[in-house]
Every structure is written in C-alpha cells, then in structure tokens.
Design a protein around this motif. Sequence first.
Motif, PDB file in Angstrom:
ATOM      1  N   VAL A  82       0.978  -1.314   0.011  1.00 47.23           N
ATOM      2  CA  VAL A  82       0.151   0.299  -0.217  1.00 47.23           C
ATOM      3  C   VAL A  82       0.904   0.956  -0.558  1.00 47.23           C
ATOM      4  O   VAL A  82       1.684   1.271   0.546  1.00 47.23           O
ATOM      5  N   TRP A  83       0.532   2.567  -0.547  1.00 49.59           N
ATOM      6  CA  TRP A  83       1.267   3.510  -0.925  1.00 49.59           C
ATOM      7  C   TRP A  83       0.319   4.700  -1.023  1.00 49.59           C
ATOM      8  O   TRP A  83      -0.556   4.847  -1.138  1.00 49.59           O
ATOM      9  N   GLY A  84       1.393   5.470  -0.213  1.00 52.22           N
ATOM     10  CA  GLY A  84       0.484   6.643  -0.050  1.00 52.22           C
ATOM     11  C   GLY A  84       1.620   8.238   0.530  1.00 52.22           C
ATOM     12  O   GLY A  84       2.708   7.725   1.104  1.00 52.22           O
ATOM     13  N   ILE A  85       1.527   9.371   0.244  1.00 54.13           N
ATOM     14  CA  ILE A  85       2.365  10.463   1.239  1.00 54.13           C
ATOM     15  C   ILE A  85       0.975  11.546   1.664  1.00 54.13           C
ATOM     16  O   ILE A  85       0.251  12.173   0.660  1.00 54.13           O
ATOM     17  N   PRO A  86       1.829  11.329   2.834  1.00 56.24           N
ATOM     18  CA  PRO A  86       2.864  10.625   3.612  1.00 56.24           C
ATOM     19  C   PRO A  86       2.702   9.041   3.729  1.00 56.24           C
ATOM     20  O   PRO A  86       1.407   8.791   3.129  1.00 56.24           O
ATOM     21  N   ASP A  87       3.605   8.759   4.358  1.00 58.54           N
ATOM     22  CA  ASP A  87       3.458   7.276   4.045  1.00 58.54           C
ATOM     23  C   ASP A  87       1.673   6.536   5.047  1.00 58.54           C
ATOM     24  O   ASP A  87       1.607   7.549   6.660  1.00 58.54           O
ATOM     25  N   PRO A  88       0.811   6.014   4.708  1.00 56.64           N
ATOM     26  CA  PRO A  88       0.016   5.690   5.491  1.00 56.64           C
ATOM     27  C   PRO A  88       0.191   5.390   7.145  1.00 56.64           C
ATOM     28  O   PRO A  88       1.454   4.363   6.942  1.00 56.64           O
ATOM     29  N   VAL A  89      -0.593   5.003   7.836  1.00 55.74           N
ATOM     30  CA  VAL A  89      -0.286   3.922   9.258  1.00 55.74           C
ATOM     31  C   VAL A  89      -1.551   3.546   8.888  1.00 55.74           C
ATOM     32  O   VAL A  89      -2.344   3.279   8.113  1.00 55.74           O
ATOM     33  N   ILE A  90      -0.762   2.022   9.436  1.00 56.21           N
ATOM     34  CA  ILE A  90      -1.203   0.686   9.023  1.00 56.21           C
ATOM     35  C   ILE A  90      -1.846   0.012   9.952  1.00 56.21           C
ATOM     36  O   ILE A  90      -1.481   0.367  11.516  1.00 56.21           O
ATOM     37  N   LYS A  91      -2.854  -0.585   9.300  1.00 59.06           N
ATOM     38  CA  LYS A  91      -4.185  -1.010  10.612  1.00 59.06           C
ATOM     39  C   LYS A  91      -4.270  -2.437  10.701  1.00 59.06           C
ATOM     40  O   LYS A  91      -4.819  -1.971   9.314  1.00 59.06           O
ATOM     41  N   ALA A 134      -5.684   1.572   5.891  1.00 58.08           N
ATOM     42  CA  ALA A 134      -4.041   2.657   5.443  1.00 58.08           C
ATOM     43  C   ALA A 134      -4.898   4.001   5.498  1.00 58.08           C
ATOM     44  O   ALA A 134      -5.625   4.346   4.859  1.00 58.08           O
ATOM     45  N   THR A 135      -4.254   4.861   6.456  1.00 54.10           N
ATOM     46  CA  THR A 135      -4.720   6.124   6.523  1.00 54.10           C
ATOM     47  C   THR A 135      -3.704   7.049   6.369  1.00 54.10           C
ATOM     48  O   THR A 135      -3.152   6.957   7.019  1.00 54.10           O
ATOM     49  N   ASN A 136      -3.918   8.446   5.519  1.00 53.20           N
ATOM     50  CA  ASN A 136      -2.986   9.247   6.009  1.00 53.20           C
ATOM     51  C   ASN A 136      -4.036  11.079   5.943  1.00 53.20           C
ATOM     52  O   ASN A 136      -5.282  10.880   5.804  1.00 53.20           O
ATOM     53  N   SER A 137      -3.235  11.180   5.814  1.00 54.21           N
ATOM     54  CA  SER A 137      -4.129  13.188   5.770  1.00 54.21           C
ATOM     55  C   SER A 137      -4.765  13.224   4.233  1.00 54.21           C
ATOM     56  O   SER A 137      -5.091  14.282   4.884  1.00 54.21           O
ATOM     57  N   PHE A 138      -5.073  12.439   3.525  1.00 52.75           N
ATOM     58  CA  PHE A 138      -5.642  12.633   2.715  1.00 52.75           C
ATOM     59  C   PHE A 138      -6.525  12.019   2.558  1.00 52.75           C
ATOM     60  O   PHE A 138      -7.546  12.038   1.379  1.00 52.75           O
ATOM     61  N   GLY A 139      -6.563  10.978   3.138  1.00 53.76           N
ATOM     62  CA  GLY A 139      -8.397   9.726   2.507  1.00 53.76           C
ATOM     63  C   GLY A 139      -7.494   8.714   3.655  1.00 53.76           C
ATOM     64  O   GLY A 139      -5.930   8.110   4.506  1.00 53.76           O
ATOM     65  N   GLU A 140      -8.532   7.410   3.113  1.00 48.31           N
ATOM     66  CA  GLU A 140      -8.199   5.824   3.577  1.00 48.31           C
ATOM     67  C   GLU A 140      -8.484   4.787   2.762  1.00 48.31           C
ATOM     68  O   GLU A 140      -9.724   4.865   1.642  1.00 48.31           O
ATOM     69  N   ALA A 141      -7.771   3.779   2.824  1.00 47.87           N
ATOM     70  CA  ALA A 141      -8.028   2.707   2.336  1.00 47.87           C
ATOM     71  C   ALA A 141      -8.230   1.200   2.708  1.00 47.87           C
ATOM     72  O   ALA A 141      -7.339   1.264   4.189  1.00 47.87           O
ATOM     73  N   PHE A 142      -9.184   0.707   2.126  1.00 43.65           N
ATOM     74  CA  PHE A 142      -9.194  -0.761   2.469  1.00 43.65           C
ATOM     75  C   PHE A 142      -8.871  -2.072   1.741  1.00 43.65           C
ATOM     76  O   PHE A 142      -9.542  -1.679   0.855  1.00 43.65           O
TER      77      PHE A 142
END
Length: 243
Positions: A82-91, A134-142
């Motif tokens: 999973v990719w994103g900028i900034p690096d996403p927080v993973i749970k 996966a979550t960062n300041s721009f959004g999240e993905a599942f």
Amino acid sequence: MPKPPAEAKPAAKPAPPAAANPFEGVDVKDPIVISAATRIQASFRMHKNRMALKEKSIPKFSQVLKDMFVMEGSAVTFFARVWGIPDPVIKWFKDGQEVKEGPKHEIKFDDKDGTFLIIRNADGDDVGTYTCQATNSFGEAFDSARLALEVPAKCTKQPDNITVKAGDSFEIKVEIAGEPEPDVIWTKGKKEIDEGGRFSYEDSPDYSILRVEKAQAGDAGKYEIEIVNDLGKARAYCTVKVQ
C-alpha cells in the motif's frame, strides 16, 4: 356600410438592456489589475495542484490481500502493498476488531511499501475476515480477505462403552472435527451398518450418532466409526453389551 376600424397592433416590447460588461472601463495594462489577475491565476493553479496532489497521495493498494487456507496449528501470513504520501498508518482488523500484536499476532513492514500480518498456531478462533486499513492526511483505503482452516478428520472425544438391556434402545455418540467436513462410516464386525429398520444416523460437523432401537443379543459387539476427508482419516471404537 362603413368598414369596422382595424384592430390596433400591440406595441412592441422594448429589448432588454445589454448585460453590463464587468470589465468595461478596466485598464488591463494597469499594474494593479495585472497584479490582481496574477494572484487569481496563481490561486487557481495552486487549487488544481492541491487537488492533483490529493488524488495522487491518497493511500492505494498496489498488491491486494488474498484469501488464505491453512492447516490447523500452522502459521499463516497475510500480505499487501500500500502506497501513499505521506506514508500511511497501517492497522489490521479481524471481523471489525483491531488486531493487536502479541504472542499470537505479529505485524511487520518491508522497505517496499509491504505490510504483513502473521498469525501463529492457527485454530478455529482465527477463521474470519481480515482487513488492512491504510490512512494518511489525504484519506484512507481498505482491503479484505478471508482465512479458512483446513483440519484433518479426527475424533475429538472417544465414545463410551455401553451396556443395555434387551429390548431397550441405545445410541453411540462420537465427537468429530474436520474441514472439509468429513464423511462418516459406521461398522460392526467389519461390516458397514446400513441405515434403515432399527438403525439410524444423526450427523453434524461436530458429531455423529448411531441409534439402535430394541436391542437384540446380536447387537452386542465392537462398533467402529471411521471419519475421512481429503486431509486424513481417524477411527474410534466402543463395545456394546446386551443383557
């Protein structure tokens, strides 16, 4: 006879006034006007750039999770990129509940945007749906996948020996397990017991019951159950005495 007077034509409606030109009278060469226009254009470009950056930076899965099938007692690993900028927080979650690290679970990462969930000594309690968030300041993905357990056929509790009076009914119950669900065969003296007449079965994924009505002297002896699936087989025995 005089002619009636001609009907008067309605007066034409006046044309609406032309819309005012908001820029009429504006000197486009005026330094103040040029400066204002430049700021507006720059703001618009910044807005477009921010929208483009947001679209590019929202977390995205470049490698999704896969359903897993594992032998009981083995370890299993779910993996995703999973990719994103900034690096996403993973749970990680199981059936909606967050998975915490401990002796049973381990969460790991690699340097290529990979994330791992390791489950040790898998058992029936681990079966379910696992989700990576996966979550960062721009959004999240599942993304989600299921874990299913493969269990060789086995007897989880041996049947008790039975003593019964002639004419009474009795039953033999054996607790079983297996995934895929095993087939069951009952025998007495190496001869398969057919269902019908005084003999009947009750089967479920957790047990098998052989019922015998109006016991006779010939019903005494050693009974055997064999359970079989694609991963293995098991047997259990008991002795019946008829008095």
